[in-house]
Design a protein around this motif. Sequence first.
Motif, short mmCIF file in Angstrom:
data_model
loop_
_atom_site.label_atom_id
_atom_site.label_comp_id
_atom_site.label_asym_id
_atom_site.label_seq_id
_atom_site.Cartn_x
_atom_site.Cartn_y
_atom_site.Cartn_z
N GLY A 141 36.01 15.74 -8.65
CA GLY A 141 35.09 16.51 -7.65
C GLY A 141 34.74 14.42 -7.79
O GLY A 141 32.87 15.14 -6.60
N LEU A 190 35.48 9.97 0.49
CA LEU A 190 36.61 10.31 1.01
C LEU A 190 37.81 9.10 0.80
O LEU A 190 37.67 7.81 0.77
CB LEU A 190 37.20 10.70 2.16
CG LEU A 190 35.02 12.03 2.94
CD1 LEU A 190 34.97 11.64 4.21
CD2 LEU A 190 35.56 13.04 2.85
N ALA A 214 35.81 16.89 7.59
CA ALA A 214 35.67 16.29 5.20
C ALA A 214 34.33 14.95 6.16
O ALA A 214 33.72 14.56 5.41
CB ALA A 214 36.58 15.78 5.16
N GLN A 234 31.01 16.79 7.32
CA GLN A 234 30.26 17.59 5.49
C GLN A 234 29.50 16.39 3.89
O GLN A 234 28.55 16.39 3.93
CB GLN A 234 31.18 18.25 4.67
CG GLN A 234 31.50 18.76 3.36
CD GLN A 234 32.59 19.66 2.41
OE1 GLN A 234 33.00 19.59 2.72
NE2 GLN A 234 31.47 20.85 2.25
N ALA A 235 30.56 15.23 4.72
CA ALA A 235 30.60 14.28 3.65
C ALA A 235 29.02 13.73 3.80
O ALA A 235 27.49 12.66 3.52
CB ALA A 235 31.09 13.22 3.74
N ASP A 256 39.93 13.12 -6.06
CA ASP A 256 40.19 14.80 -5.88
C ASP A 256 39.50 15.73 -6.78
O ASP A 256 38.48 17.02 -7.31
CB ASP A 256 40.89 15.10 -5.13
CG ASP A 256 40.85 16.85 -4.45
OD1 ASP A 256 40.09 16.26 -2.94
OD2 ASP A 256 41.50 17.24 -4.66
N GLU A 257 40.58 15.71 -7.86
CA GLU A 257 40.50 17.26 -9.71
C GLU A 257 38.61 16.52 -9.84
O GLU A 257 38.11 17.51 -10.24
CB GLU A 257 41.35 16.86 -10.18
CG GLU A 257 41.58 17.30 -11.59
CD GLU A 257 42.53 16.61 -12.69
OE1 GLU A 257 42.50 17.27 -13.34
OE2 GLU A 257 43.53 15.68 -11.92
N TYR A 268 41.19 8.21 1.94
CA TYR A 268 42.22 8.73 3.63
C TYR A 268 42.87 8.26 3.34
O TYR A 268 42.79 6.68 3.24
CB TYR A 268 41.52 9.25 4.96
CG TYR A 268 41.69 9.17 5.80
CD1 TYR A 268 42.46 10.53 5.97
CD2 TYR A 268 41.92 8.34 7.53
CE1 TYR A 268 43.44 10.77 7.64
CE2 TYR A 268 42.62 8.89 8.44
CZ TYR A 268 43.60 10.33 8.21
OH TYR A 268 44.00 10.84 9.41
N ARG A 276 36.54 13.44 -1.92
CA ARG A 276 37.65 14.40 -2.10
C ARG A 276 39.04 13.60 -0.51
O ARG A 276 38.36 12.57 -0.13
CB ARG A 276 36.43 15.24 -0.41
CG ARG A 276 37.59 16.25 0.56
CD ARG A 276 36.89 16.93 1.40
NE ARG A 276 37.98 18.08 2.16
CZ ARG A 276 37.63 18.01 4.01
NH1 ARG A 276 36.50 18.83 3.49
NH2 ARG A 276 38.22 19.39 4.14
N TRP A 277 40.08 14.31 -1.13
CA TRP A 277 41.32 13.78 -0.48
C TRP A 277 41.52 14.31 1.00
O TRP A 277 41.79 15.41 0.96
CB TRP A 277 41.98 13.24 -1.52
CG TRP A 277 43.83 12.88 -1.69
CD1 TRP A 277 43.84 12.72 -0.11
CD2 TRP A 277 45.03 13.27 -1.75
NE1 TRP A 277 45.10 11.59 -0.35
CE2 TRP A 277 45.89 12.28 -1.46
CE3 TRP A 277 45.34 13.60 -3.34
CZ2 TRP A 277 47.40 12.16 -1.53
CZ3 TRP A 277 46.60 13.50 -3.67
CH2 TRP A 277 47.36 12.71 -2.56
N VAL A 278 41.69 13.48 1.96
CA VAL A 278 42.31 14.57 3.01
C VAL A 278 43.15 13.72 3.54
O VAL A 278 43.49 12.89 3.66
CB VAL A 278 40.85 12.87 4.13
CG1 VAL A 278 41.22 13.82 5.60
CG2 VAL A 278 39.18 13.68 3.41
N GLU A 333 41.72 17.11 8.84
CA GLU A 333 40.44 17.51 7.88
C GLU A 333 39.98 16.83 7.72
O GLU A 333 39.00 17.15 7.66
CB GLU A 333 41.42 17.47 6.60
CG GLU A 333 42.88 18.18 6.33
CD GLU A 333 42.73 17.99 4.76
OE1 GLU A 333 42.10 18.15 4.19
OE2 GLU A 333 44.14 18.80 4.38
#
Length: 410
Positions: free
Chosen positions: A329, A309, A343, A346-347, A326-327, A311, A332-334, A339
């Motif tokens: 995949g 992640l 996040a 899920q991670a 993030d683009e 952050y 993920r950009w929190v 969020e």
Amino acid sequence: MGRLLRLPMQRRAGAQLPTPPRAVIVSASVGAGHDAVAQELAERLEEAGVVVDRHDFLDVLPGPAGRILVGSYHRMLERAPWSWKLLYGSLDNRRGMSMQASLFTFLAGRRMKALLPDDTAIVVSTYPLASQVLGRLRRSGKVEQRVHTYLTDFSVHALWTSSEIDAHLAIHQVPAAQARAAGCAGVQVIAPVVDRRFTPVTPRLRRAARARLGLPQDARLALLVGGSWGAGEIERTVGDIEAADPGITCVVVCGRNETLRERLLAAGVRHAYGWVDDMPSLMHASDVLVQNAGGMTVLEAVAAGLPVLTYRSIPGHGLTNAAALDEAGVARWVRNQGELAEALDQAVRSGGAADDAQVVALPGVDVVDLLLDSADLGHLTTRAARAHAEHTAVVEHLAEQATAPMEYVR
């Protein structure tokens, strides 16, 4: 009667062993990522039978200029992050890039040329300012060898780009597309070069790593990093994670920032480390990596199968890397604290050293094969592949069996 001294056959016959090809790698001790790539790349080229010379671009600059450069950058990130964001943005254009290239070629061009002996077959830069200087020397004909830039970031700033560089090596299709859009020549997607101790985590490996590091076996562990300088809002990140999910234990690597480590320990963070030589064990022990810069640590986590992640990104390249990761995949950009809880959950659930864990793969061409082929040394690729496979097998075996911090095996 004395013993007859038998000389080796080639000496008695007057023959000489073939001279091995030479590679020159120019990095910079700005943070740790540029040097980490250079070190791993050098070791793999040496396994293929290439003599490797490594140089620090900061040492190529005259007098104290290198120390001033890195010191200024460090102070910007530490004391006035907004100033780094402004400078980073102001240089992200052709005019700003050209001015920087001219300045550093004036300062370092002659000494850079002297680092390339006549027998040099491969030239690689892992630092953008070194690439600019090499590109200018290539354009003027002072460097005849093909020059490769290894793009260590997931986003491509203008300082990375040079039409005079023969090949730009990108670690994913996202930075490759950015490089092509910026007019870079010879863009190719390569598999990232990462220390082979970062093997995919297994349940056995996780248990061994936690036991080795004295970390709780049944906890959910979030590994927090801020690069070798412990940069960014690490303390606020710890607080945000504890508020978002009290069941997660934070493990923080502060790099060389001992002041940060002391503050965290005083605040009750039990697992706060300084400079760590055994990052593979920390990643194997953890459930999720939370980072703020998008550097080499992300690629190491991907190799270890650890979810990532982003952050509280640091300004400048931290933000552009966050968007690119993030683009792609990959991470993920929190973007805000709201969020964070979802996040993290899920991670942790997507990883976990399970057979069905969602592991991100970063495919690409083998960079050693590419470099050898570009220098007409394709006959060495088989040797390189065999050495890589043997080395990886040894490291994986030691990782599974180790009960103490692993040392790097040559």
